[in-house]
Design an enzyme around this catalytic site. Structure first.
Site: not given
Ligand code: NI
Length: 171
Positions: A46, A51, A93-94, A135-136, A139
């Site tokens: 995701g 990000q 997470c990225l 989670h996304e 962000h």
């Protein structure tokens, strides 16, 4: 399509609240294409636009484990009807490279959004899908999964990440 640079914590942009998209046009579709390619290249499931430094309420996801890709694009997503029952997943997470923690979130929810073509959609999510979309969504509101940890744990992680050179851990 272009692979974009993924921002990592600590970075003030990641704490910004993303803005609603007025209309899904060519510019937004190009952004979604870039986001998807960037996510696949980084082996994520995701990615939110912020990000890669774009404060728009856009998310791409693909939780399929098979080789056949099943991307889903979310524009202006809204989460509804969260189940009071919680599920725990080990999240990463990225934007928080190489850090993982068990996080509790509602086990099911519904998500209302516009798709790649700007059409309104409603999806019922459970399992990893429900965790990932929540989670996304965080962000888009400037929240990272490490914010659910104790202050001490979070500061240890941020200290570690501060020592990394940009991008050194997401290659
Ligand atoms: Ni993330």
């Amino acid at each position: 399509m272009t692979i974009r640079n993924i921002l990592t914590e600590p970075n003030k942009l990641l704490r910004q609240i993303s803005q609603k998209v007025d209309k899904v046009g060519i510019e937004e579709q190009k952004l979604m294409d870039d986001m998807l390619e960037t996510m696949y290249a980084a082996k994520g499931i995701g990615l939110a636009a912020i990000q890669i430094g774009i404060p728009k309420r856009i998310i791409v996801m693909d939780i399929s484990k098979e080789e056949a890709k099943k991307p889903i694009y979310f524009v202006n997503p809204v989460i509804k009807n969260k189940d009071p029952l919680k599920a725990t997943y080990e999240e990463g997470c990225l934007s928080v490279p190489n850090q993982f923690a068990n996080i509790d979130r509602p086990s099911r929810c519904e998500v209302e959004y516009l798709d790649y073509d700007g059409k309104k959609q409603i999806l019922k999510a459970n399992g990893l899908f429900a965790t990932c979309i929540q989670h996304e969504m965080d962000h888009l509101n400037g929240v990272l999964f490490i914010d659910y940890l104790s202050k001490l744990k979070r500061s240890i992680i941020i200290k570690k990440l501060s020592k990394l050179k940009p991008n050194s851990a997401i290659l």
